[in-house]
Write a protein that holds these residues in place. Structure first.
Motif, PDB file in Angstrom:
ATOM      1  N   ALA A 224       0.808  -1.252  -0.006  1.00 27.10           N
ATOM      2  CA  ALA A 224      -0.073  -0.028  -0.224  1.00 27.10           C
ATOM      3  C   ALA A 224       0.950   1.462   0.055  1.00 27.10           C
ATOM      4  O   ALA A 224       0.643   2.248  -0.597  1.00 27.10           O
ATOM      5  CB  ALA A 224      -1.032  -0.018   1.373  1.00 27.10           C
ATOM      6  N   LEU A 225       2.021   1.268   0.756  1.00 31.37           N
ATOM      7  CA  LEU A 225       2.786   2.316   0.961  1.00 31.37           C
ATOM      8  C   LEU A 225       3.461   2.619  -0.519  1.00 31.37           C
ATOM      9  O   LEU A 225       3.677   3.750  -1.085  1.00 31.37           O
ATOM     10  CB  LEU A 225       3.713   2.341   2.088  1.00 31.37           C
ATOM     11  N   GLY A 226       3.717   1.627  -0.995  1.00 28.91           N
ATOM     12  CA  GLY A 226       4.456   1.725  -2.655  1.00 28.91           C
ATOM     13  C   GLY A 226       3.369   2.140  -3.576  1.00 28.91           C
ATOM     14  O   GLY A 226       3.686   3.040  -4.493  1.00 28.91           O
ATOM     15  N   GLN A 227       2.080   1.847  -3.405  1.00 26.46           N
ATOM     16  CA  GLN A 227       1.136   2.368  -4.205  1.00 26.46           C
ATOM     17  C   GLN A 227       0.649   3.898  -3.840  1.00 26.46           C
ATOM     18  O   GLN A 227       0.594   4.637  -4.870  1.00 26.46           O
ATOM     19  CB  GLN A 227      -0.297   1.612  -4.181  1.00 26.46           C
ATOM     20  N   ALA A 228       0.846   4.159  -2.691  1.00 20.29           N
ATOM     21  CA  ALA A 228       0.956   5.525  -2.296  1.00 20.29           C
ATOM     22  C   ALA A 228       1.817   6.449  -3.133  1.00 20.29           C
ATOM     23  O   ALA A 228       1.459   7.588  -3.360  1.00 20.29           O
ATOM     24  CB  ALA A 228       0.939   5.767  -0.912  1.00 20.29           C
ATOM     25  N   ALA A 229       3.148   5.989  -3.205  1.00 19.07           N
ATOM     26  CA  ALA A 229       3.974   6.664  -3.885  1.00 19.07           C
ATOM     27  C   ALA A 229       3.486   6.967  -5.208  1.00 19.07           C
ATOM     28  O   ALA A 229       3.711   8.076  -5.807  1.00 19.07           O
ATOM     29  CB  ALA A 229       5.440   5.899  -3.749  1.00 19.07           C
ATOM     30  N   MET A 230       2.812   6.018  -5.956  1.00 21.66           N
ATOM     31  CA  MET A 230       2.499   6.158  -7.192  1.00 21.66           C
ATOM     32  C   MET A 230       1.396   7.305  -7.445  1.00 21.66           C
ATOM     33  O   MET A 230       1.398   8.014  -8.460  1.00 21.66           O
ATOM     34  CB  MET A 230       2.192   4.889  -8.048  1.00 21.66           C
ATOM     35  N   PHE A 231       0.720   7.247  -6.300  1.00 22.72           N
ATOM     36  CA  PHE A 231      -0.603   8.278  -6.390  1.00 22.72           C
ATOM     37  C   PHE A 231       0.237   9.676  -6.137  1.00 22.72           C
ATOM     38  O   PHE A 231      -0.558  10.620  -6.670  1.00 22.72           O
ATOM     39  CB  PHE A 231      -1.572   7.731  -5.455  1.00 22.72           C
ATOM     40  N   LEU A 322       7.186  -0.696  -9.440  1.00 23.11           N
ATOM     41  CA  LEU A 322       5.616  -1.254  -8.965  1.00 23.11           C
ATOM     42  C   LEU A 322       5.193  -2.223  -9.682  1.00 23.11           C
ATOM     43  O   LEU A 322       4.222  -3.149  -9.166  1.00 23.11           O
ATOM     44  CB  LEU A 322       4.891  -0.002  -8.786  1.00 23.11           C
ATOM     45  N   GLY A 323       5.519  -2.526 -10.825  1.00 19.60           N
ATOM     46  CA  GLY A 323       5.030  -3.659 -11.679  1.00 19.60           C
ATOM     47  C   GLY A 323       5.476  -5.244 -10.899  1.00 19.60           C
ATOM     48  O   GLY A 323       4.802  -6.253 -11.148  1.00 19.60           O
ATOM     49  N   PHE A 324       6.559  -5.030 -10.174  1.00 13.72           N
ATOM     50  CA  PHE A 324       7.134  -6.303  -9.347  1.00 13.72           C
ATOM     51  C   PHE A 324       6.402  -6.163  -7.935  1.00 13.72           C
ATOM     52  O   PHE A 324       5.997  -7.298  -7.510  1.00 13.72           O
ATOM     53  CB  PHE A 324       8.609  -6.224  -9.216  1.00 13.72           C
ATOM     54  N   SER A 325       6.163  -5.129  -7.228  1.00 11.43           N
ATOM     55  CA  SER A 325       5.908  -5.063  -6.038  1.00 11.43           C
ATOM     56  C   SER A 325       4.407  -5.253  -5.798  1.00 11.43           C
ATOM     57  O   SER A 325       3.833  -5.894  -4.713  1.00 11.43           O
ATOM     58  CB  SER A 325       6.422  -3.792  -5.395  1.00 11.43           C
ATOM     59  N   PHE A 326       3.553  -4.498  -6.914  1.00  6.86           N
ATOM     60  CA  PHE A 326       2.216  -4.648  -6.534  1.00  6.86           C
ATOM     61  C   PHE A 326       1.622  -6.255  -6.419  1.00  6.86           C
ATOM     62  O   PHE A 326       0.892  -6.849  -5.662  1.00  6.86           O
ATOM     63  CB  PHE A 326       1.486  -3.830  -7.684  1.00  6.86           C
ATOM     64  N   PRO A 327       1.868  -6.957  -7.730  1.00 13.60           N
ATOM     65  CA  PRO A 327       1.348  -8.335  -7.752  1.00 13.60           C
ATOM     66  C   PRO A 327       1.548  -9.319  -6.444  1.00 13.60           C
ATOM     67  O   PRO A 327       1.059 -10.067  -5.878  1.00 13.60           O
ATOM     68  CB  PRO A 327       1.636  -8.940  -9.025  1.00 13.60           C
ATOM     69  N   ASN A 328       3.270  -9.194  -6.126  1.00 15.55           N
ATOM     70  CA  ASN A 328       3.578 -10.048  -4.965  1.00 15.55           C
ATOM     71  C   ASN A 328       3.086  -9.581  -3.678  1.00 15.55           C
ATOM     72  O   ASN A 328       2.947 -10.485  -3.068  1.00 15.55           O
ATOM     73  CB  ASN A 328       5.135  -9.829  -5.233  1.00 15.55           C
TER      74      ASN A 328
END
Length: 395
Positions: A224-231, A322-328
């Protein structure tokens, strides 16, 4: 052959359902200037339409997860998509920024049913290792939205105005509703939660159990924190590239699409690497790469001579990680949640979009004509993602 075709159709449909968020966000980013002019709104007011959408996604998933565990996946899925389509029409007809904010919140509450229930259906159907591969495939479908949506949005806002963008999103909702009719129910009645009495108490109890589950919260929070960086990038990029660096809407759409290509390519490489490396190892390496690229991004954003390439290049590599972090992260968070998959998927998504709302709000606080605020928020969340993975996930 028929079964493989059916599986492909199912994955494409589930991918489209998870694309409600990027379609609803990325498609109208090139219209920010038009929204400001026509609705007589300030830049920070227009950015709040993103924050409201993130908040609605976070709140709605908390509801849809337990509901889908109790009543099955398809009935709440169809209801949520219907709400999304109606709210999209409301957005198109809005005559003020306040009305748009309200309809955007309802649009998010409906659309997040597709996001959380699609993830639940994957976990219902596939074991953990296969689920990580399927999530990588969903990222392929999901990644098409950030490529096509801003390009389509830029074309629509130039030719027909921003309202047509929301009309197109309403049509997308109707198409997804029709496609979802063909999905098989993935949660048989025997596997459903039997908490007929005190459903709110039961839902809160389940969420409390999940928050105490170190295996779950470590992976869910790091993802979730990685996704927040993307947002932070999504919230800040229209201002940074179109107003600070002077990009036209079409140029911004191309740049946004190229970043999505990197994300897609990484997710498919992740799918291949899962044959040799575990999801946990790939997640750890991806978050290290994300933090490193984010640090480079911040350093170059603070150096005016770097210009737009100094911002765009590290962003590309950071977003690709993030293409690696999100699915895993998603697969690992849901791996051991039998009996509460819907609630676990909901809490995972709620964490993502609650942090996304915070990320977008932090970016909107600064009116400084620079890429530095976006880069600072991006870097902060990237470092926090790596810290959460290192300190909370089991070894």
């Amino acid at each position: 052959m028929a079964s493989s075709t059916g599986a492909l159709r199912r994955i494409l449909t589930l991918g489209a359902l998870t694309a409600f968020a990027p379609m609803s966000i990325d498609m109208y980013l090139p219209a920010f200037g038009a929204l400001q002019r026509e609705l007589h709104a300030t830049p920070d007011a227009v950015q709040r339409t993103l924050v409201v959408f993130f908040a609605g996604l976070a709140l709605g998933q908390v509801v849809w997860g337990p509901v889908s565990d109790r009543y099955g996946r398809k009935p709440p899925l169809l209801l949520g998509i219907g709400i999304y389509a109606v709210a999209s029409v409301g957005c198109a007809l809005s005559q003020s920024i306040d009305a748009l904010l309200g309809w955007r919140g309802l649009q998010a509450l409906g659309g997040c049913a597709g996001i959380v229930i699609a993830r639940s259906m994957v976990r219902d159907t596939y074991p953990p290792v296969d689920a990580a591969r399927v999530f990588s495939r969903l990222t392929l479908v999901l990644g098409a939205a950030p490529i096509l949506a801003p390009l389509a949005g830029a074309a629509l806002v130039q030719s027909a105005g921003w309202r047509v963008i929301f009309a197109a999103l309403a049509a997308f909702g109707v198409a997804c509703w029709l496609a979802a009719l063909a999905l098989p129910e993935s949660l048989p009645p025997a596997a459903r939660s039997q908490a007929v009495q005190r459903p709110l108490h039961r839902a809160l109890h389940t969420y409390a159990e999940l928050l105490r589950d170190r295996r779950f919260i470590g992976f869910a929070l790091s993802g979730a924190l990685g996704q927040a960086a993307m947002f932070a990038y999504i919230a800040g990029a229209p201002f940074v590239f179109m107003q600070v660096f002077g990009f036209a809407p079409q140029q911004f759409g191309v740049l946004f699409g190229l970043n999505a290509v990197g994300l897609i390519a990484a997710s498919q490489l992740n799918h291949a690497l899962l044959a040799r490396l575990s999801s946990a190892v790939l997640l750890s390496r991806a978050l290290r790469a994300l933090a490193l690229c984010a640090a480079v991004l911040l350093a170059l954003a603070l150096w005016p001579a770097a210009g737009w390439p100094g911002v765009a290049l590290p962003l590309f590599f950071a977003l690709s990680s993030l293409g690696f972090s999100f699915p895993n992260a998603t697969a690992l968070a849901l791996a051991h949640q039998s009996g509460r998959v819907g609630s676990a998927a909901a809490l995972t998504g709620s964490l993502q979009f609650a942090l996304a709302a915070a990320s977008g709000w932090l970016v909107s606080l600064s009116a400084r004509p620079s890429a530095a605020p976006m880069a600072a928020v991006f870097c902060a969340f990237a470092v926090l993602a790596l810290t959460a993975q290192r300190t909370l996930t089991p070894r």
